[in-house]
Scaffold this active site. Structure first.
Site, PDB file in Angstrom:
ATOM      1  N   LYS A  20       0.826  -1.207   0.000  1.00 27.03           N
ATOM      2  CA  LYS A  20       0.000   0.000   0.000  1.00 27.03           C
ATOM      3  C   LYS A  20       0.866   1.266   0.000  1.00 27.03           C
ATOM      4  O   LYS A  20       0.431   2.317  -0.460  1.00 27.03           O
ATOM      5  CB  LYS A  20      -0.929   0.034   1.220  1.00 27.03           C
ATOM      6  CG  LYS A  20      -1.857  -1.171   1.384  1.00 27.03           C
ATOM      7  CD  LYS A  20      -2.972  -1.178   0.391  1.00 27.03           C
ATOM      8  CE  LYS A  20      -4.148  -2.078   0.748  1.00 27.03           C
ATOM      9  NZ  LYS A  20      -3.862  -3.492   1.024  1.00 27.03           N
TER      10      LYS A  20
HETATM   11  C1  LIG Z   1      -4.582  -4.618   0.649  1.00 27.98           C
HETATM   12  C2  LIG Z   1      -3.827  -5.883   0.674  1.00 27.98           C
HETATM   13  C3  LIG Z   1      -4.089  -6.919  -0.234  1.00 27.98           C
HETATM   14  C4  LIG Z   1      -5.209  -6.844  -1.232  1.00 27.98           C
HETATM   15  O1  LIG Z   1      -5.003  -5.835  -2.189  1.00 27.98           O
HETATM   16  P1  LIG Z   1      -6.242  -5.325  -3.086  1.00 27.98           P
HETATM   17  O2  LIG Z   1      -5.717  -4.198  -3.876  1.00 27.98           O
HETATM   18  O3  LIG Z   1      -7.290  -4.916  -2.102  1.00 27.98           O
HETATM   19  O4  LIG Z   1      -6.667  -6.483  -3.897  1.00 27.98           O
HETATM   20  C5  LIG Z   1      -3.288  -8.042  -0.201  1.00 27.98           C
HETATM   21  N1  LIG Z   1      -2.294  -8.173   0.695  1.00 27.98           N
HETATM   22  C6  LIG Z   1      -2.015  -7.199   1.594  1.00 27.98           C
HETATM   23  C7  LIG Z   1      -0.905  -7.410   2.555  1.00 27.98           C
HETATM   24  C8  LIG Z   1      -2.756  -6.018   1.602  1.00 27.98           C
HETATM   25  O5  LIG Z   1      -2.468  -5.055   2.484  1.00 27.98           O
END
Ligand SMILES: *Cc1c(COP(=O)(O)O)cnc(C)c1O
Length: 463
Positions: free
Chosen positions: A112
């Site tokens: 993120k």
């Molecule tokens: C947010 C997240 C996901 C999923 O990502 P999306 O974009 O919502 O599909 C997978 N793994 C981790 C560690 C995340 O923080």
């Protein structure tokens, strides 16, 4: 570059407007009117460039005249300066034709950060120019919230409120949200699950009086700028393995369909991607939808990969918009049906088109743990549970000469209990975070109620 809503009934916006707006006023998501193309020569020329230079070249066509080239380069440089790996998104090898793309070297140890650090800098640049103030409200299953707080804390024109499901995030995730001491940061623990948090956020955006009164802005993956930032590492990793001459496939641990949708955009821009594989945990609505065409919610079952404990995958709407030939009315109708009945059936033609691009699979809790154990035994790599879901599903794909890249979405130290139970290794937090457990926490518990949450936001934000 202009941005249109997936429901076809909201104002057409510029990049900057779409970024500051988040959700469209018709309830849809903004997408670019056309997808810029990148030629094979341009892809080849990315080889050997820094991550920042590649990011500039790939994202530039999407931003229109929002920033000058010099401004945009400076924004990108600041965004990735806090990453703790020179390559930003390094590749490691797991097996002869299987690679892991480590996306957890940012300040909060999850992928993120790639988008959120950039968005923080983009907001700062745009708001300081206009003198406007915004209230950012985000819903999180754990990692978005900490990444958003890290990116926006202390910024002068922004208040940030994060809704997270009380008791359903890991302790490291919670502490990352509750320990920052800046006045503009507000962590709200909601009595509900992630889908409740996300639904409240959407309700706030659809409550125009509130939305306009507080200058509501969204940084969930409904925000196009986040998707855009994530397109970059599909290119850099594919180029490392020989693109554009050689095709690659990706497996992506998926919850809200944001990360994998960025891969889809990379493919549409011209990156030679063979398959994009959706990997879900036991909350497998996307796997079921892509297998059968039935997108039917069943309620969330908490798992050891909590950032993927999602049933309503917002960004799936962006993919539907394309496979319904960008017919906003058709998308709006399906989303209405989802809201009324808890599900909808994807038309046969649209499903076929989705299946041409996306494969899918799921991992149970036991399979996820077993994958962490096996990867550690075979390679010494300690996977977080989300990444393990990806590695498990990648391993089930048909054997092919095309390299597979699985996205490692978080650092194992964010989920130490699950990792230790699976492979016996307690993954330590990096030194820079070693005192996380000693810092004091600040959090407000709130009911799963729109009016109550809106009141708190009204009251707490700076005026
Ligand atoms: C947010 C997240 C996901 C999923 O990502 P999306 O974009 O919502 O599909 C997978 N793994 C981790 C560690 C995340 O923080």
């Amino acid at each position: 570059m202009r941005y249109v809503s997936t429901r076809g009934n909201a104002p057409v916006l510029s990049f900057e407007e779409a970024m500051l707006t988040g959700l469209a006023r018709d309830g849809g998501l903004y997408v670019p009117e056309t997808i810029p193309q990148i030629s094979a020569d341009e892809i080849a020329a990315l080889a050997g460039q820094t991550y920042e230079e590649a990011a500039f070249r790939i994202m530039r066509p999407f931003i229109g005249d929002a920033f000058t080239d010099a401004e945009f380069r400076a924004i990108i440089d600041r965004a990735y300066a806090g990453f703790h790996h020179a390559a930003r998104a390094p590749l490691v090898q797991l097996a002869p034709n299987h690679f892991l793309l480590e996306l957890f070297h940012g300040p909060t140890l999850a992928f993120k950060d790639f988008a959120m650090q950039l968005i923080g800098q983009l907001f700062q640049a745009a708001l300081s120019r206009s003198g406007k103030r915004v209230t950012i409200v985000g819903a999180t299953s754990g990692d978005t919230g900490s990444a958003a707080i890290e990116a926006f804390r202390g910024l002068s024109n922004v208040d940030v409120f994060i809704l997270f499901p009380h008791g359903r995030v890991s302790e490291v995730q919670r502490r990352q949200m509750t320990t920052p001491s800046e006045d503009n940061v507000h962590a709200l623990a909601v009595d509900g699950d992630f889908d409740d948090c996300q639904a409240k956020l959407k309700d706030m955006f659809n409550h125009f009086e509130f939305r306009d009164a507080v200058g509501l802005a969204g940084v969930n993956s409904i925000n196009w700028a986040r998707v855009l930032a994530q397109v970059v590492y599909y290119f850099t990793s594919a180029v490392s393995l020989g693109a554009p001459q050689r095709k690659v496939s990706f497996t992506v641990p998926t919850g809200n369909f944001g990360d994998i949708f960025a891969g889809y955009i990379a493919k549409r821009m011209g990156l030679p991607i063979d398959k994009l594989v959706v990997a879900t945990n036991q909350n497998d609505i996307l796997h079921r939808a892509l297998s059968s065409g039935g997108y039917v919610t069943q309620g969330v079952t908490p798992s050891i990969s909590p950032s993927m404990d999602i049933q309503v995958s917002s960004n799936f709407e962006r993919a539907l918009f394309d496979v319904y030939d960008r017919d906003g009315a058709a998308v709006a109708q399906q989303m209405d049906e989802l809201k009324q009945t808890g599900g909808f059936q994807i038309s046969q033609g649209a499903l076929q088109r989705l299946q041409d691009i996306f494969a899918s699979g799921r991992a149970s809790e036991e399979e996820t743990s077993a994958t962490i154990a096996r990867a550690f035994a075979e390679t010494g790599e300690v996977l977080c549970p989300h990444s393990a879901v990806g590695v498990k599903v990648a391993g089930e794909q048909p054997v092919s000469a095309t390299p597979m890249i699985t996205l490692a979405t978080a650092h194992p130290a964010k989920f130490p209990a699950a990792v230790e139970a699976a492979c016996g290794v307690h993954p330590p937090l990096p030194n820079r975070m070693a005192d996380l457990y000693e810092r004091s926490e600040r959090v407000t518990r709130v009911p799963n109620d729109l009016a109550a949450i809106e009141d708190i936001i009204h009251e707490r934000r700076a005026h």
